[in-house]
Design an enzyme around this catalytic site. Structure first.
Site, PDB file in Angstrom:
ATOM      1  N   ARG A   1       0.815  -1.226   0.000  1.00  0.00           N
ATOM      2  CA  ARG A   1       0.000   0.000   0.000  1.00  0.00           C
ATOM      3  C   ARG A   1       0.848   1.276   0.000  1.00  0.00           C
ATOM      4  NH1 ARG A   1      -2.894  -4.069   2.037  1.00  0.00           N
ATOM      5  NH2 ARG A   1      -0.812  -4.620   2.701  1.00  0.00           N
ATOM      6  N   THR A   2       1.777   1.387   0.949  1.00  0.00           N
ATOM      7  CA  THR A   2       2.499   2.654   1.136  1.00  0.00           C
ATOM      8  C   THR A   2       3.345   2.982  -0.081  1.00  0.00           C
ATOM      9  OG1 THR A   2       2.612   2.031   3.463  1.00  0.00           O
ATOM     10  CG2 THR A   2       3.946   3.895   2.781  1.00  0.00           C
TER      11      THR A   2
ATOM     12  N   LYS B   1      25.838  -5.585  -1.185  1.00  0.00           N
ATOM     13  CA  LYS B   1      27.317  -5.575  -1.162  1.00  0.00           C
ATOM     14  C   LYS B   1      27.832  -4.829   0.062  1.00  0.00           C
ATOM     15  CE  LYS B   1      26.983  -5.157  -6.147  1.00  0.00           C
ATOM     16  NZ  LYS B   1      26.986  -4.130  -7.198  1.00  0.00           N
TER      17      LYS B   1
ATOM     18  N   HIS C   1       4.641   5.659  11.655  1.00  0.00           N
ATOM     19  CA  HIS C   1       4.160   5.574  10.276  1.00  0.00           C
ATOM     20  C   HIS C   1       3.176   6.739  10.094  1.00  0.00           C
ATOM     21  CE1 HIS C   1       3.042   4.028   6.489  1.00  0.00           C
ATOM     22  NE2 HIS C   1       2.674   2.802   6.782  1.00  0.00           N
TER      23      HIS C   1
ATOM     24  N   ARG D   1      11.273   3.709   3.998  1.00  0.00           N
ATOM     25  CA  ARG D   1      10.796   2.661   4.922  1.00  0.00           C
ATOM     26  C   ARG D   1      11.994   1.810   5.305  1.00  0.00           C
ATOM     27  NH1 ARG D   1       5.603  -1.216   4.635  1.00  0.00           N
ATOM     28  NH2 ARG D   1       4.689   0.772   5.268  1.00  0.00           N
TER      29      ARG D   1
HETATM   30  N1   CP Z   1      -0.400  -0.186   5.925  1.00  0.00           N
HETATM   31  C1   CP Z   1       0.802  -0.378   5.355  1.00  0.00           C
HETATM   32  O1   CP Z   1       1.790   0.273   5.694  1.00  0.00           O
HETATM   33  O2   CP Z   1       0.818  -1.363   4.389  1.00  0.00           O
HETATM   34  P1   CP Z   1       2.099  -1.776   3.529  1.00  0.00           P
HETATM   35  O3   CP Z   1       3.067  -2.465   4.466  1.00  0.00           O
HETATM   36  O4   CP Z   1       1.571  -2.715   2.470  1.00  0.00           O
HETATM   37  O5   CP Z   1       2.695  -0.538   2.957  1.00  0.00           O
END
Ligand code: CP
Length: 302
Positions: free
Chosen positions: A54-55, A82, A132, A104
């Site tokens: 999603r993100t 590496k 998040h 992320r």
């Molecule tokens: N909700 C969320 O962060 O989903 P993803 O891990 O798929 O990005």
């Protein structure tokens, strides 16, 4: 504001500006040509060291709808294998002209460190078990859209709080916006520092459910569990899962949320996940508008 690292950094006015801007930009997604020229000539790098559906895709879509150039970097298949560090990877991407870095990473604090090293804006797309922020923004956007208010809203966040960056960001942002949050979890899945969070804690889902306007289930994060936090999956589900029978005891207009990915049959049953009062797919759609708003507000200036 230059970066978006924590939902707790947002003032009430800043958070409302993001939500109102997202509501304006949502209209673009309803057009046949879903594009604005706002970020033409700007470059956004999606720097993902952890898996995401999603993100990652919604940040990509959001940046493209604002006409930015988008580079998708995945640690898998890169020179990270590496031994290249996060800092050197980020500086390499910056040397190619990144104006914004969406990151992320499995390490809590990675986005903060990155913000010390790069010149552009850093957007935290999930750092370890820490935060998040754009997930919390899209969640409160969805609550406001469905229920018409945030002030005084009673929100239950249920499940694996200990390993959840979504829970912390939501608690901080919902508190800023005047909602009342109750965390509901087994004692083993509540962080020891929870007394410093602006929320209350309960171990009894059945007591909290009838008093909640919003019930947000969290995924049980098996990949982060290196210990036994509950006896069996069946026992967890019996005490903390939202099934049809519990769902029937919620208020008539209360909504069910989940950030995804869901473990159907564990924290949420299929019939609840697919019900009309589940906002799971709306949360995903709203994620694009909210991330467009954040990119626009951080990178849209001269
Ligand atoms: N909700 C969320 O962060 O989903 P993803 O891990 O798929 O990005």
């Amino acid at each position: 504001m230059r970066h978006l690292l924590s939902a707790g950094d947002l003032t009430r006015d800043e958070a409302l500006l993001v939500l109102d801007t997202a509501a304006e930009l949502a209209q673009v997604s309803g057009r046949s040509v879903k594009k604005l020229p706002t970020l033409r000539g700007r470059t956004v790098v999606n720097l993902f060291y952890e898996d995401s559906t999603r993100t990652r895709t919604s940040f990509e879509l959001a940046a493209k709808r604002l006409s930015a150039d988008v580079v998708n970097f995945s640690a898998k298949g890169s020179s990270v294998s590496k031994g290249e560090s996060l800092k050197d990877t980020a500086l390499t991407l910056q040397a190619m002209g990144a104006d914004g870095v969406v990151v992320r990473h499995s390490a809590s604090g990675a986005a903060h460190r990155l913000a010390e090293w790069v010149d552009g804006s850093v957007l935290n797309a999930g750092d370890g078990t820490h935060e998040h922020p754009t997930q919390a923004l899209l969640d409160v956007y969805t609550m406001r859209e469905r229920l018409g208010r945030l002030d005084g809203l009673r929100v239950a966040i249920v499940g694996d709080v200990l390993h959840s960056r979504v829970a912390r960001s939501n608690v901080l942002l919902l508190h800023t916006l005047g909602a009342e949050v109750t965390l509901v979890a087994p004692p083993t899945l509540v962080p020891v520092s929870v007394h410093t969070w602006p929320c209350s804690v309960s171990y009894d889902l059945d007591a909290v459910l009838p008093k909640s306007d919003v019930v947000m289930l969290l995924r049980v994060q098996a990949e982060r569990m290196h210990d036994a936090f509950f006896p069996t999956a069946r026992e967890y589900s019996r005490r903390y899962g939202l099934d049809g029978e519990r769902f029937a005891r919620m208020q008539d207009d209360a909504i069910v949320m989940h950030p995804g990915p869901m473990v159907r049959g564990m924290e949420i049953s299929a019939e609840v996940a697919d019900s009309a009062r589940s906002t799971v797919n709306e949360q995903v759609a709203n994620g694009v508008s909210v991330r467009m708003a954040v990119l626009y507000l951080l990178l849209g200036g001269s």
